[in-house]
Design a protein around this motif. Structure first.
Motif, PDB file in Angstrom:
ATOM      1  N   TRP B 281       0.815  -1.220   0.000  1.00  0.00           N
ATOM      2  CA  TRP B 281       0.000   0.000   0.000  1.00  0.00           C
ATOM      3  C   TRP B 281       0.842   1.261   0.000  1.00  0.00           C
ATOM      4  O   TRP B 281       0.351   2.326  -0.359  1.00  0.00           O
ATOM      5  CB  TRP B 281      -1.052   0.003   1.099  1.00  0.00           C
ATOM      6  N   MET B 282       2.117   1.179   0.385  1.00  0.00           N
ATOM      7  CA  MET B 282       2.939   2.388   0.326  1.00  0.00           C
ATOM      8  C   MET B 282       3.107   2.831  -1.137  1.00  0.00           C
ATOM      9  O   MET B 282       3.128   4.025  -1.414  1.00  0.00           O
ATOM     10  CB  MET B 282       4.305   2.130   0.962  1.00  0.00           C
ATOM     11  N   ARG B 286      -3.734   3.054  -0.088  1.00  0.00           N
ATOM     12  CA  ARG B 286      -4.716   2.201   0.578  1.00  0.00           C
ATOM     13  C   ARG B 286      -6.077   2.301  -0.107  1.00  0.00           C
ATOM     14  O   ARG B 286      -7.063   1.753   0.407  1.00  0.00           O
ATOM     15  CB  ARG B 286      -4.881   2.665   2.026  1.00  0.00           C
ATOM     16  N   GLN B 320       2.456  -3.007   4.017  1.00  0.00           N
ATOM     17  CA  GLN B 320       3.156  -1.754   3.709  1.00  0.00           C
ATOM     18  C   GLN B 320       4.023  -1.852   2.464  1.00  0.00           C
ATOM     19  O   GLN B 320       3.940  -0.987   1.582  1.00  0.00           O
ATOM     20  CB  GLN B 320       3.980  -1.297   4.927  1.00  0.00           C
TER      21      GLN B 320
END
Lengths: 381, 381
Positions: B281-282, B286, B320
Motif C-alpha cells: 500500500w505504500m 490504501r 506496507q
C-alpha cells in the motif's frame, strides 16, 4: 514568549507527534523485552525519522529493522550498522544491500526460495562480500515465508551455504494477530509465533546449519507474549506511536496514541449533522483498518487541540482534501458547535499509513501546545 | 544505444506515466468542451506536476483548479495566473491566497458561510487587495455547499459585497457521480449538476449580484453531459490519467489508464495461489475505491511490463511494502509462472491517491519501454 511556534498557529493539515507518549510507549516495550532477555530490533517503517530513532536509542545506534532500501541507506548514513531488511529480496535490492555491506553495514536480507539464495550469492560474489540472510518462516498463513514442514527449508539453507551466504537465522511475523482482539487469542498467537520460529531453527540446526538469530515480531504479539523461550530477538514498529487499529486489537488506550493530524474547520452542514475539515485522505491516508474491527472509527477520532476526545465524533467521510465529521451512528452525543477556523486533532487508524502522507512531524510534549521541533520523515524506495 | 533508462532496469516500486495515453485523454475532454463552448479548468490535484501541466497547456499557462495552497504557490511560480482553490477557506488559507493575489495571481477562493465571507473580507483588507470567491453549491448532498433554496445563499453574496469581496460565481461538484455506472444515470447526474448551478446563478443575479462564472465538474459528468447550457466552465482532474474506479464507472477503458506502478516479483506461494511483489500500500495507496463497484479490483490489476493485462490477476492483499497477487475469486484463469525478479505493472484503483505515494513519474510513451524523462511531483500543503 518563546520564538517557537504553537499548535494553534500552525498551517493545517499538519502531522503532530507527542514525544511524551512516544517515550512512554518505547519504555513499555523496552522494559518488557529486557525482562525476557530478548533483543528489541525496532521496525523503522513506522517513524522513518532519525530524530525519532534517537529517542529509541538515546545512547547511540542499535539494531533496527527497515522496510525499504531507502530507509537502510538513510539510517546507515546516520551511523546505524546492524539492520534487517524485512522484505523479500529481488536482484536490485540485493545489489544495493551489497554496497552497504561493503561499507561495513551488517545488513541482513530475507528470502524463502532457492532462486533468491542464488541471486544473493551472486550479488555477494560480484561485490566481493559475504552476504547474510534470514530464511522467512510462515507461522500463520499471513503472507510470505515457508511452512516449517516444507522440505525446501533445508534446501534453501543448503543453497545459501553453497552460494557463500551466511545464514543469519529464521524470521517470522504473526501478521494475523492484527485481526484479533482478546488477550487469550493474542497470547495464543504469540505462543504460536514463538513455537514455529523455534522449531524452524531446531530443524535447521539438526540439519547442520548454524542458526544464530530467532527473530519474531508484531506489535500485538510483542505485548502479549508470555514466554519467548528460544527467541533471540523481537521486531515491532507501530508500538512507538500506536493507533486506533492497535487500540481496537487491545494493545493500547487512546491516551497512548502519539500521532495525530492537526486540522481546521472549513465549513458546516448542520442540517446534515456534518462539520467539514481540511484533512481528507491526503492528510489521513485511505487506511480504514478499523472497518473490520468491532468498533469502526471511520477515518479517525476527533479531539480538541489539547487532545481531549469529542465523544463519538468521527471523520465519517474523506475525499482528497476534505474530511466530513459526524457523530457515530446510533450515538446520542450531539455535534459540537465549532466555528470555521477551529483547530482540531484527528487520531488515525494506522500510524504507518498516516505518517507516510506527511513530510515532517511537528513535535509537542504532552498537552502543552508548544511545538518544540520539526522532524523530517523520509520516503520513497 | 540511448543513455536513457528502460523500464526493465528501473528500481521498483516506481510510478510510470504513459504520455501517449495522457495526451489522448487530454484531447478527448478538451475537444468535448470546445464543442460545448465551455472553458476547461483542469484540476491539478491529480497530476501535481508542472511537466504534466505543460502537456495540458502546450501553448502556455491556462486556467487551473488546485486542491492545496502548496499547489497554488507552485503553479503560480511557474507562471499560472488564473486559478481556483476549490476547498473551503480557513483564515490561514485566505491569508496565503492574498499574498498570491498581491503578486498578480487571479486566485479565486471557495466558501459557503457568512463567517467565511467575513474572514476573506478581512484578509483582503489586511493585504490591501480585492479578493474573489465562489459560493459553493451542493447539487447532490455529497459534501459541502449550500442548497439553492437556502436563504443564506443571498446572505452570503451580500456579506461578500459588504466585505469588499468580488463574487466570482457559483461552483458545484457532482461527487455522487462516482457511485454511478450507467450512461443514463451519469447523464442525469450531469444534467442535475448543470441545472442546479445555473439555477443558483439565476437566483443570485435576480437578487442583484453579478455572477460571471458558472462552474461545474467531475470527471464522470464532464464526459456524460449532453447539455451545458448556462455553464461557463468545467472542472475535472482524474480524466488526465484515468484509473480503475473511472473504468468501473464506465468513463474509460483499461487501455486509457496512463498511470501504473512498476513492481518486481519477490516471492511465491504456489500452494496458496500467491505471488508476492514489492508494491504494497505504500506504493499503491490504501485506496479500495473499486470495492464498492460491481467488479472489485482488489488493490489493482496486473499487467506485464509492456502493459498487457494478465487475465483476472489482481493485487489481492497489500501490506506496507508487500503486495500479494492472486487470481480473482471464481475465475478459471491460472496463476502465471513468474520467476523472482520479474517486472510487472499494476493499474491502480485511484490515480490521485496512487500518484501521491511517489516523488516522481517515470515517463514512457506507449508500449516502448524507454523511460524518456523523470517528472517531479509536489506534495504537502
Amino acid at each position: 514568549m518563546s520564538t517557537k511556534s504553537r499548535l494553534d498557529t500552525l498551517p493545517t493539515p499538519a502531522l503532530i507527534l507527542d514525544t511524551e507518549r512516544l517515550d512512554r510507549n518505547l519504555a513499555r516495550l523496552s522494559s518488557r523485552m529486557a525482562g525476557f532477555g530478548v533483543t528489541l530490533r525496532p521496525h523503522m517503517k513506522t517513524v522513518k525519522s532519525i530524530d525519532a530513532a534517537r529517542h529509541v536509542f538515546p545512547d547511540g545506534p542499535g539494531p533496527i529493522t527497515v522496510s525499504t532500501m531507502a530507509e537502510a541507506e538513510y539510517f546507515a548514513g546516520h551511523g546505524f550498522r546492524d539492520m534487517t531488511y524485512a522484505v523479500g529480496l529481488a536482484p536490485h535490492t540485493a545489489e544495493r544491500a551489497m554496497r552497504l555491506r561493503k561499507d561495513g553495514v551488517a545488513i541482513k536480507l530475507l528470502l524463502d526460495t532457492v532462486e533468491q539464495a542464488h541471486i544473493l550469492g551472486q550479488a555477494g560474489q560480484a561485490a566481493g562480500v559475504t552476504p547474510a540472510a534470514f530464511i522467512e518462516i510462515d507461522c500463520d498463513g499471513h503472507r510470505g515465508g515457508m511452512r516449517i514442514d516444507d522440505p525446501k527449508l533445508i534446501e534453501v539453507a543448503a543453497a545459501l551455504k553453497e552460494g557463500g551466504v551466511r545464514l543469519a537465522g529464521v524470521l517470522t511475523h504473526a501478521g494475523e494477530s492484527y485481526g484479533l482482539n482478546t488477550p487469550e487469542a493474542l497470547e495464543a498467537a504469540a505462543e504460536n509465533e514463538r513455537a514455529v520460529a523455534v522449531e524452524a531453527a531446531t530443524r535447521l540446526r539438526a540439519a547442520g546449519h548454524e542458526c544464530p538469530i530467532v527473530s519474531v515480531g508484531s506489535t500485538p504479539t510483542a505485548h502479549f507474549a508470555k514466554s519467548l523461550e528460544g527467541v533471540t530477538e523481537m521486531r515491532a514498529g507501530v508500538y512507538m506511536l500506536f493507533d486506533l487499529v492497535m487500540h481496537g486489537v487491545g494493545v493500547c488506550s487512546t491516551d497512548d496514541l502519539a500521532l495525530s493530524v492537526l486540522a481546521t474547520v472549513i465549513g458546516k452542514r448542520p442540517e446534515k449533522g456534518w462539520i467539514m475539515i481540511d484533512a481528507g485522505w491526503m492528510a489521513l491516508s485511505r487506511d480504514r483498518g478499523t472497518a473490520a474491527q468491532r468498533v469502526d472509527q471511520g477515518y479517525g477520532l476527533v479531539t480538541d487541540i489539547a487532545g481531549k476526545i469529542y465523544p463519538d465524533l468521527l471523520v465519517a467521510q474523506a475525499s482528497q482534501e476534505h474530511g466530513t465529521l459526524a457523530i457515530r451512528s446510533g450515538s446520542s452525543a450531539s455535534l459540537p458547535d465549532l466555528p470555521v477556523g477551529t483547530k482540531l486533532r484527528i487520531l488515525p487508524n494506522h500510524a504507518c499509513a498516516t505518517g507516510a502522507q506527511h513530510e515532517s512531524y511537528h513535535v509537542v510534549s504532552g498537552p502543552d501546545g508548544t511545538v518544540t521541533a520539526e522532524w523530517p520523515r523520509i520516503r520513497g524506495w
